[in-house]
Design an enzyme around this catalytic site. Structure first.
Site, PDB file in Angstrom:
ATOM      1  N   GLU A  58      45.757 -26.694 -26.835  1.00  0.00           N
ATOM      2  CA  GLU A  58      46.285 -25.799 -26.066  1.00  0.00           C
ATOM      3  C   GLU A  58      47.836 -25.703 -26.206  1.00  0.00           C
ATOM      4  O   GLU A  58      48.404 -24.607 -26.284  1.00  0.00           O
ATOM      5  CB  GLU A  58      45.758 -25.720 -24.606  1.00  0.00           C
ATOM      6  CG  GLU A  58      44.592 -25.604 -24.541  1.00  0.00           C
ATOM      7  CD  GLU A  58      43.619 -26.918 -24.313  1.00  0.00           C
ATOM      8  OE1 GLU A  58      42.716 -27.001 -23.683  1.00  0.00           O
ATOM      9  OE2 GLU A  58      43.994 -27.897 -25.162  1.00  0.00           O
TER      10      GLU A  58
ATOM     11  N   CYS B  39      42.236 -29.640 -19.903  1.00  0.00           N
ATOM     12  CA  CYS B  39      42.502 -30.609 -19.003  1.00  0.00           C
ATOM     13  C   CYS B  39      43.608 -30.383 -18.045  1.00  0.00           C
ATOM     14  O   CYS B  39      44.277 -29.030 -18.001  1.00  0.00           O
ATOM     15  CB  CYS B  39      42.862 -31.888 -19.894  1.00  0.00           C
ATOM     16  SG  CYS B  39      44.577 -31.743 -20.606  1.00  0.00           S
TER      17      CYS B  39
ATOM     18  N   CYS C  93      47.170 -29.300 -19.739  1.00  0.00           N
ATOM     19  CA  CYS C  93      47.122 -27.976 -20.537  1.00  0.00           C
ATOM     20  C   CYS C  93      46.811 -26.849 -19.455  1.00  0.00           C
ATOM     21  O   CYS C  93      47.387 -25.780 -19.632  1.00  0.00           O
ATOM     22  CB  CYS C  93      45.843 -28.044 -21.455  1.00  0.00           C
ATOM     23  SG  CYS C  93      46.318 -29.089 -22.660  1.00  0.00           S
TER      24      CYS C  93
ATOM     25  N   HIS D 104      47.886 -31.702 -27.433  1.00  0.00           N
ATOM     26  CA  HIS D 104      46.538 -31.046 -27.350  1.00  0.00           C
ATOM     27  C   HIS D 104      46.467 -29.801 -28.112  1.00  0.00           C
ATOM     28  O   HIS D 104      47.599 -28.989 -28.170  1.00  0.00           O
ATOM     29  CB  HIS D 104      46.278 -30.922 -25.787  1.00  0.00           C
ATOM     30  CG  HIS D 104      45.839 -32.159 -25.173  1.00  0.00           C
ATOM     31  ND1 HIS D 104      45.229 -32.289 -24.004  1.00  0.00           N
ATOM     32  CD2 HIS D 104      46.104 -33.669 -25.456  1.00  0.00           C
ATOM     33  CE1 HIS D 104      44.793 -33.497 -23.412  1.00  0.00           C
ATOM     34  NE2 HIS D 104      45.432 -34.291 -24.436  1.00  0.00           N
TER      35      HIS D 104
END
Length: 149
Positions: free
Chosen positions: A56, A84, A87, A54
């Site tokens: 992040e 999410c 993260c 992801h």
């Protein structure tokens, strides 16, 4: 006149657009310390075939390398889509000071969209500011998914 927060979110948006061009869900992230970007990331799940790729987490890994530390307590994170649960958990663990996000994620958001992990009984609670360039961030996502259909 553009605020400093909008300037950093614009950099995250550029990364989100890179992700879209590569066929990835368009999410981009930058991590800032003392006014300088020390970490950049964009979604790379398809490219790496990794659930952990992801935006992040990619940006946090770069910031960790730049600082030589897993602790990011003096850092701010700018991301185009609300984090999410995975993260948000990493943000808490890294002790990131503040999180700025663009679009709300009502399906997977862990900073208010579905729940807010930052309000749970963890030893660290990042400050949270949503809605930075929200329309632009949401538009990049809706354009991407419209093309996918």
């Amino acid at each position: 006149m553009e605020t400093v927060h909008e300037q950093f979110m614009a950099q995250a948006l550029a990364l989100a657009r890179e992700a879209a061009a590569a066929g990835e869900v368009p999410v981009g992230c930058v991590i800032v310390r003392d006014g300088a970007v020390i970490g950049r990331g964009r979604n790379r799940r398809e490219e790496k075939q990794s659930v952990a790729s992801h935006a992040e987490l990619e940006a946090m890994a770069q910031a960790n390398a730049a600082l030589g530390s897993w602790r990011l307590e003096d850092c701010d994170l700018y991301v185009t889509l609300e984090p999410c649960p995975m993260c948000a958990g990493a943000i808490v663990n890294a002790r990131i000071r503040r999180v700025f996000y663009g679009a709300r994620d009502r399906a997977m958001g862990a900073c208010g969209g579905v729940l807010n992990l930052f309000m749970e009984d963890f030893p660290h609670h990042p400050q949270l500011v949503g809605g930075i360039l929200a329309e632009d961030c949401a538009q990049v996502l809706s354009d991407f998914f419209r093309k996918m259909r």
